[in-house]
Design an enzyme around this catalytic site. Sequence first.
Site, PDB file in Angstrom:
ATOM      1  N   GLN A 133       6.602   0.645  -6.494  1.00  0.00           N
ATOM      2  CA  GLN A 133       5.241   0.712  -5.925  1.00  0.00           C
ATOM      3  C   GLN A 133       4.509   1.870  -6.576  1.00  0.00           C
ATOM      4  O   GLN A 133       5.019   2.990  -6.650  1.00  0.00           O
ATOM      5  CB  GLN A 133       5.325   0.926  -4.407  1.00  0.00           C
ATOM      6  CG  GLN A 133       3.976   1.132  -3.726  1.00  0.00           C
ATOM      7  CD  GLN A 133       3.627   2.600  -3.577  1.00  0.00           C
ATOM      8  OE1 GLN A 133       4.499   3.421  -3.289  1.00  0.00           O
ATOM      9  NE2 GLN A 133       2.371   2.938  -3.778  1.00  0.00           N
ATOM     10  N   TYR A 135       0.684   4.017  -7.187  1.00  0.00           N
ATOM     11  CA  TYR A 135      -0.727   4.285  -6.894  1.00  0.00           C
ATOM     12  C   TYR A 135      -1.402   4.567  -8.228  1.00  0.00           C
ATOM     13  O   TYR A 135      -0.777   5.136  -9.129  1.00  0.00           O
ATOM     14  CB  TYR A 135      -0.870   5.529  -6.008  1.00  0.00           C
ATOM     15  CG  TYR A 135      -0.341   5.376  -4.602  1.00  0.00           C
ATOM     16  CD1 TYR A 135      -1.052   4.656  -3.646  1.00  0.00           C
ATOM     17  CD2 TYR A 135       0.857   5.974  -4.225  1.00  0.00           C
ATOM     18  CE1 TYR A 135      -0.575   4.523  -2.350  1.00  0.00           C
ATOM     19  CE2 TYR A 135       1.341   5.841  -2.919  1.00  0.00           C
ATOM     20  CZ  TYR A 135       0.618   5.121  -1.990  1.00  0.00           C
ATOM     21  OH  TYR A 135       1.090   4.985  -0.719  1.00  0.00           O
ATOM     22  N   LYS A 258      -0.942  -4.639  -3.239  1.00  0.00           N
ATOM     23  CA  LYS A 258      -0.519  -4.456  -1.844  1.00  0.00           C
ATOM     24  C   LYS A 258      -1.654  -3.830  -1.047  1.00  0.00           C
ATOM     25  O   LYS A 258      -2.138  -2.748  -1.415  1.00  0.00           O
ATOM     26  CB  LYS A 258       0.712  -3.538  -1.796  1.00  0.00           C
ATOM     27  CG  LYS A 258       1.202  -3.213  -0.397  1.00  0.00           C
ATOM     28  CD  LYS A 258       2.541  -2.470  -0.482  1.00  0.00           C
ATOM     29  CE  LYS A 258       3.113  -2.174   0.892  1.00  0.00           C
ATOM     30  NZ  LYS A 258       2.532  -0.992   1.508  1.00  0.00           N
ATOM     31  N   HIS A 282      -1.014  -1.747   5.443  1.00  0.00           N
ATOM     32  CA  HIS A 282      -0.197  -0.538   5.376  1.00  0.00           C
ATOM     33  C   HIS A 282       0.514  -0.282   6.710  1.00  0.00           C
ATOM     34  O   HIS A 282       0.669   0.867   7.138  1.00  0.00           O
ATOM     35  CB  HIS A 282      -1.040   0.664   4.981  1.00  0.00           C
ATOM     36  CG  HIS A 282      -0.335   1.658   4.097  1.00  0.00           C
ATOM     37  ND1 HIS A 282      -0.530   1.713   2.740  1.00  0.00           N
ATOM     38  CD2 HIS A 282       0.569   2.631   4.367  1.00  0.00           C
ATOM     39  CE1 HIS A 282       0.200   2.703   2.230  1.00  0.00           C
ATOM     40  NE2 HIS A 282       0.887   3.275   3.207  1.00  0.00           N
ATOM     41  N   ARG A 285      -1.317   1.895   9.286  1.00  0.00           N
ATOM     42  CA  ARG A 285      -1.299   3.346   9.091  1.00  0.00           C
ATOM     43  C   ARG A 285      -2.550   3.863   8.398  1.00  0.00           C
ATOM     44  O   ARG A 285      -2.690   5.062   8.187  1.00  0.00           O
ATOM     45  CB  ARG A 285      -0.072   3.748   8.257  1.00  0.00           C
ATOM     46  CG  ARG A 285       1.231   3.418   8.940  1.00  0.00           C
ATOM     47  CD  ARG A 285       2.420   3.510   7.981  1.00  0.00           C
ATOM     48  NE  ARG A 285       2.817   4.854   7.648  1.00  0.00           N
ATOM     49  CZ  ARG A 285       3.557   5.642   8.428  1.00  0.00           C
ATOM     50  NH1 ARG A 285       3.942   5.215   9.605  1.00  0.00           N
ATOM     51  NH2 ARG A 285       3.893   6.852   8.033  1.00  0.00           N
ATOM     52  N   ASP A 313       3.060  -8.644   4.971  1.00  0.00           N
ATOM     53  CA  ASP A 313       3.646  -7.316   5.213  1.00  0.00           C
ATOM     54  C   ASP A 313       3.029  -6.706   6.462  1.00  0.00           C
ATOM     55  O   ASP A 313       1.809  -6.513   6.518  1.00  0.00           O
ATOM     56  CB  ASP A 313       3.365  -6.422   3.994  1.00  0.00           C
ATOM     57  CG  ASP A 313       3.690  -4.966   4.243  1.00  0.00           C
ATOM     58  OD1 ASP A 313       4.876  -4.628   4.342  1.00  0.00           O
ATOM     59  OD2 ASP A 313       2.742  -4.159   4.338  1.00  0.00           O
ATOM     60  N   GLY A 314       3.879  -6.424   7.470  1.00  0.00           N
ATOM     61  CA  GLY A 314       3.374  -5.727   8.653  1.00  0.00           C
ATOM     62  C   GLY A 314       3.673  -6.472   9.932  1.00  0.00           C
ATOM     63  O   GLY A 314       3.253  -7.610  10.109  1.00  0.00           O
ATOM     64  N   GLY A 315       4.439  -5.815  10.795  1.00  0.00           N
ATOM     65  CA  GLY A 315       4.666  -6.345  12.133  1.00  0.00           C
ATOM     66  C   GLY A 315       5.895  -7.213  12.307  1.00  0.00           C
ATOM     67  O   GLY A 315       6.185  -7.643  13.414  1.00  0.00           O
ATOM     68  N   ILE A 316       6.614  -7.463  11.217  1.00  0.00           N
ATOM     69  CA  ILE A 316       7.813  -8.316  11.343  1.00  0.00           C
ATOM     70  C   ILE A 316       8.879  -7.574  12.175  1.00  0.00           C
ATOM     71  O   ILE A 316       9.326  -6.501  11.801  1.00  0.00           O
ATOM     72  CB  ILE A 316       8.406  -8.636   9.942  1.00  0.00           C
ATOM     73  CG1 ILE A 316       7.415  -9.398   9.088  1.00  0.00           C
ATOM     74  CG2 ILE A 316       9.758  -9.350  10.071  1.00  0.00           C
ATOM     75  CD1 ILE A 316       7.220 -10.849   9.410  1.00  0.00           C
TER      76      ILE A 316
END
Length: 386
Positions: A133, A135, A258, A282, A285, A313-316
């Site tokens: 990943q 930036y 992402k 994210h 966040r 992506d998120g909350g699984i």
Amino acid sequence: MAKARLDRICNIQELRQAAKRALPLPLFDFIDGGAEDERTLARNVAAFDRYALLPNTLVDVSAIDTRTTILGEPIAWPVVLAPTGMTRMFHPGGERAVARAAAKAGTIYSLSTMSSVSIEEVSGLTPGPKWFQVYCFKDRELTREFLQRAKAGGYKAICVTVDVQVAANRERDRRSGMTIPIKLSLGSAFQFAIRPFWCLAYFTSERPILANVVHKIAEGSVDISTVSAYINRQFDPSITWSDLEWLAGEWGGPLMIKGILSPEDAKRAKSVGAHAVIVSNHGGRQLDGAAAAMDALPRIADAVGGDLELILDGGIRRGTHVLKALALGAKACMIGRPYLYGLAAAGEAGVDRGLTLLKDEITRDMALLGARNVGEIRREMVTTVP
Ligand SMILES: Cc1cc2nc3c(=O)[nH]c(=O)nc-3n(C[C@H](O)[C@H](O)[C@H](O)COP(=O)(O)O)c2cc1C
């Protein structure tokens, strides 16, 4: 944590409780928390309840095949591990433990730019597939260097995170005084003192560092506060699509973006050469009030589902969450907190436990849904509920 106790943990929620018992509160809150009122964080999980499964019955489900591919990479089940920074703060095993657990579980590990173990070390740790990943930092030379190191390390793809334009307002961290590096205040010292096992492990092991950037800081001043200040100055709020195009050209391999929530952005992702989109906020966040990843997925699937691979992506937190996301067009899902809870609770064994729980749920739930393989999970298998 003793193996017998770990084996008694039944689900990700119980693993979260175990993490809470193991970590000093400021560190638990750092993992668990989100931005501002944490509405998006809560929505990420709650959104799955707006969809209900419609099983196919009387299907021979005596053999369930959870395998799939993502960007051409075969994985044993449709979940990959999201990038998370500085994980050696939560347990000395850190990224090493998580990478090993991912390889054992037959899936992909995504290493964060902000990792506390270097690109090179993680690359050599396991034969398992890895993503990096990245930036797009102000220092484009450093960004380019990351890409070269990831390529040299055999990372199969990069995911460019685009939802950290500026630092988020995480009020739990402000309240608890959570900083990197950890600075004790009168209030937080108590929270650390009542977690002596974490303190012992932390203070007797090699101190976490931002391993990918320490070399940018003058020798003799590699303490993490200098490195953190350096990295904070590197986030570039002026990034646009043309920078993404530059990055895609520099990398020249499989690339994911992402942090996409709108169909328009997903279309632009395709036009700058992305191969996949990670539908993500994210983990709640960054922008509080942003749509839940699961709520954003169907429209993105309609817009680009035929052209780009989608990762939710998120909350699984449950196997059924993964099945619902697949039904709505995701090729795979990413998890962050679920494995961090495991890491904090019991190191590598805790990550193993979290991954086993989720994989077992997916296998069992596919049988109950009447889907013998992931290709059989279709949109008609979910309905929206009020
Ligand atoms: C402690 C923590 C650190 C994270 N660090 C990063 C990071 O360095 N880079 C990144 O792109 N996402 C980072 N994320 C976000 C995750 O990659 C992922 O999007 C999020 O955790 C998904 O939500 P979930 O935790 O509900 O699964 C981090 C998340 C957490 C909880």
